[in-house]
Scaffold this motif. Structure first.
Motif, PDB file in Angstrom:
ATOM      1  N   LEU A 186      65.372  60.292 -63.432  1.00  0.00           N
ATOM      2  CA  LEU A 186      66.568  61.099 -63.246  1.00  0.00           C
ATOM      3  C   LEU A 186      67.088  61.603 -64.593  1.00  0.00           C
ATOM      4  O   LEU A 186      67.541  62.747 -64.707  1.00  0.00           O
ATOM      5  N   ALA A 187      66.998  60.769 -65.618  1.00  0.00           N
ATOM      6  CA  ALA A 187      67.426  61.182 -66.961  1.00  0.00           C
ATOM      7  C   ALA A 187      66.574  62.346 -67.469  1.00  0.00           C
ATOM      8  O   ALA A 187      67.096  63.313 -68.040  1.00  0.00           O
ATOM      9  N   GLN A 213      75.603  60.207 -64.256  1.00  0.00           N
ATOM     10  CA  GLN A 213      76.075  58.837 -64.427  1.00  0.00           C
ATOM     11  C   GLN A 213      76.726  58.307 -63.150  1.00  0.00           C
ATOM     12  O   GLN A 213      76.591  57.124 -62.818  1.00  0.00           O
ATOM     13  N   ILE A 214      77.426  59.180 -62.429  1.00  0.00           N
ATOM     14  CA  ILE A 214      78.041  58.762 -61.170  1.00  0.00           C
ATOM     15  C   ILE A 214      76.966  58.406 -60.157  1.00  0.00           C
ATOM     16  O   ILE A 214      77.081  57.413 -59.420  1.00  0.00           O
ATOM     17  N   PHE A 215      75.888  59.194 -60.111  1.00  0.00           N
ATOM     18  CA  PHE A 215      74.782  58.877 -59.207  1.00  0.00           C
ATOM     19  C   PHE A 215      74.150  57.528 -59.558  1.00  0.00           C
ATOM     20  O   PHE A 215      73.838  56.734 -58.667  1.00  0.00           O
ATOM     21  N   LEU A 219      65.975  65.916 -56.847  1.00  0.00           N
ATOM     22  CA  LEU A 219      65.036  65.216 -57.716  1.00  0.00           C
ATOM     23  C   LEU A 219      65.218  63.704 -57.626  1.00  0.00           C
ATOM     24  O   LEU A 219      64.235  62.953 -57.652  1.00  0.00           O
ATOM     25  N   ALA A 220      66.479  63.260 -57.527  1.00  0.00           N
ATOM     26  CA  ALA A 220      66.712  61.823 -57.406  1.00  0.00           C
ATOM     27  C   ALA A 220      66.095  61.282 -56.121  1.00  0.00           C
ATOM     28  O   ALA A 220      65.501  60.199 -56.106  1.00  0.00           O
ATOM     29  N   TRP A 221      66.233  62.042 -55.016  1.00  0.00           N
ATOM     30  CA  TRP A 221      65.614  61.624 -53.759  1.00  0.00           C
ATOM     31  C   TRP A 221      64.092  61.663 -53.862  1.00  0.00           C
ATOM     32  O   TRP A 221      63.398  60.745 -53.434  1.00  0.00           O
TER      33      TRP A 221
END
Length: 480
Positions: A388-389, A234-236, A377-379
């Protein structure tokens, strides 16, 4: 009926009431504020969850695990708990200041700091709650929590509909913590507390307090890391994608994880004392372990597999069409919440065995693994909130197995029996979810579609439970 079963029932009843009240508040707040403003609420709920985890679990479990600390040093431990609550509040306030500076808004700082106040408030009743839990007085605890939740929802909704801004969540949280702390403290005070050990202080009884510190320090760090693991994605989303995406992401997490967390707390509070007693006698540890796994997986699987099936109709019905884009998030996190609560059983037995140091080391490695994999993974996925979820859910589910192995090594319970119990517990919920999904395409009004799907799911759940879950209870009883 055994005291453990009575305790679980009282906890379950109180937690169901609390879940219903909290979900009512969250849903109404979502309808009034919308996804963008709810993103700020989501960010503010992170420190509240951290404060709740640290303030109500760390020292409470330490006191339950060793009766002598509660009797001889309960005043000293109470002071240490309050100090830890103040430390958590300072850390949360610093984080709020950083978020406020990064977003050029004092609203972030004010609301996050206000939510952080729940840590020192709840820490004031830690010894009182531990004593009531040790004595299996869960009816009194549940009554206090339910009254506090009613007062909090009333105060929060009054503020929400008068001023219609995000500070309603702070009004809710602080009211809930204050009323609950007051009621639990006054309830425990009516019971006769043992006199403290003569001249017992932290200075002249280092031999007594050192075990408290050795047990509690890793547990404190582990709970802090666990809270960070639950919040890191959530912070990301907040920092790199935006407030509206965080609102959708956060609402899905609230709808799925808040009920799961409260179900876990209801079982864990009753299970931990039972695990301590069973490991002391080694007479019924396996039976309690397997039954607890089947029970929690059955409850969470039934709730969240069905939720994933009816989410496309249910979410717009409850929140409005402007929340329709939150449906995929709800479905992904519902699958995660069906499985992850079983970790509470492993944690209860690991902590009951006194292996908090090993649990802290495992949680630290889990945090590092999840952090690195989330960043990578986000990158790789170009910071897509939906992908991302999915990645976070897969990583969390894969990390259940090492936790089960750690429970086997520290508490002597069987990981093979635990794995079979997980599958048996989840199977009825999965069948009920498929049954609900099979009728989701019927051409009726949304409310009627949901009602039909839930009715079909309930029938499938009852039938499959009689076939799968009931024999599992008998096998666990016969084995011991």
């Amino acid at each position: 009926m055994s005291r453990t079963k009575v305790a679980v029932l009282w906890n379950a009843g109180g937690r169901v009431a609390r879940v219903a009240l909290q979900m009512l508040f969250i849903l109404l707040m979502g309808r009034v504020l919308g996804p963008t403003e709810f993103g700020i609420v989501t960010l503010a709920l992170i420190p509240f969850q951290i404060a709740t985890t640290l303030g109500t679990r760390t020292f409470t479990q330490a006191l339950i695990q060793n009766q002598s600390w509660m009797d001889g040093l309960h005043r000293e431990t109470a002071r240490a708990s309050v100090v830890s609550g103040l430390v958590v509040f300072i850390l949360i306030t610093a984080c709020g200041l950083a978020f406020g500076y990064a977003n050029q808004s004092w609203d972030y700082f004010i609301i996050i700091a206000a939510m952080g106040l729940s840590a020192p408030i709840s820490s004031m009743a830690v010894v009182a709650q531990a004593r009531l839990s040790k004595d299996m007085e869960f009816a009194k605890i549940s009554l206090a929590e339910t009254i506090a939740s009613i007062a909090a929802v009333a105060a929060g909704l009054a503020y929400l509909y008068i001023w219609r801004d995000v500070y309603a969540v702070a009004v809710y949280a602080l009211t809930q913590r204050s009323v609950e702390t007051l009621l639990i403290y006054t309830t425990a005070q009516r019971r006769s507390l043992p006199a403290p050990t003569e001249n017992a202080t932290l200075q002249n009884t280092p031999g007594d307090i050192k075990p408290v510190v050795r047990f509690t320090a890793p547990l404190f760090g582990m709970n802090l890391l666990t809270a960070a693991i639950q919040s890191i994605d959530q912070i990301f989303v907040a920092l790199l994608i935006g407030t509206e995406a965080l609102g959708l992401y956060g609402m899905a997490r609230r709808i799925t994880e808040q009920p799961a967390r409260l179900i876990v707390q209801a079982l864990e509070r009753a299970l931990f004392p039972a695990a301590v007693h069973s490991l002391d006698s080694r007479s019924s540890a396996g039976q309690i372990y397997e039954r607890a796994i089947v029970t929690i997986c059955f409850v969470s699987g039934a709730a969240f597999f069905v939720l994933a099936a009816v989410a496309p109709t249910l979410v717009p019905l409850l929140l409005g069409d402007h929340w329709r884009t939150a449906v995929p998030f709800v479905q992904v996190f519902a699958i995660q919440s069906a499985v992850l609560p079983v970790g509470a059983v492993f944690l209860s037995f690991i902590t009951a065995a006194g292996a908090t140091g090993k649990q802290f080391a495992f949680t630290l490695s889990r945090f590092a693994t999840l952090l690195i994999s989330t960043i990578f993974l986000a990158w790789l996925l170009d910071w897509s909130a939906m992908e991302l979820a999915i990645a976070t859910t897969v990583a969390n589910l894969l990390l259940v197995y090492p936790n089960m192995l750690l429970a086997e090594r520290t508490a002597g319970v069987s990981s093979r029996a635990g794995g079979i119990a997980i599958l048996r517990g989840l199977a009825p919920g999965a069948i009920a979810g498929l049954a609900a999904y099979s009728v989701s395409g019927l051409d009726f009004t949304p409310a009627l579609q949901v009602a039909i799907a839930l009715s079909v799911a309930l029938a499938a759940l009852v039938l499959s439970a009689l076939i799968i879950v009931k024999p599992a209870y008998r096998k666990a009883r016969n084995r011991d």
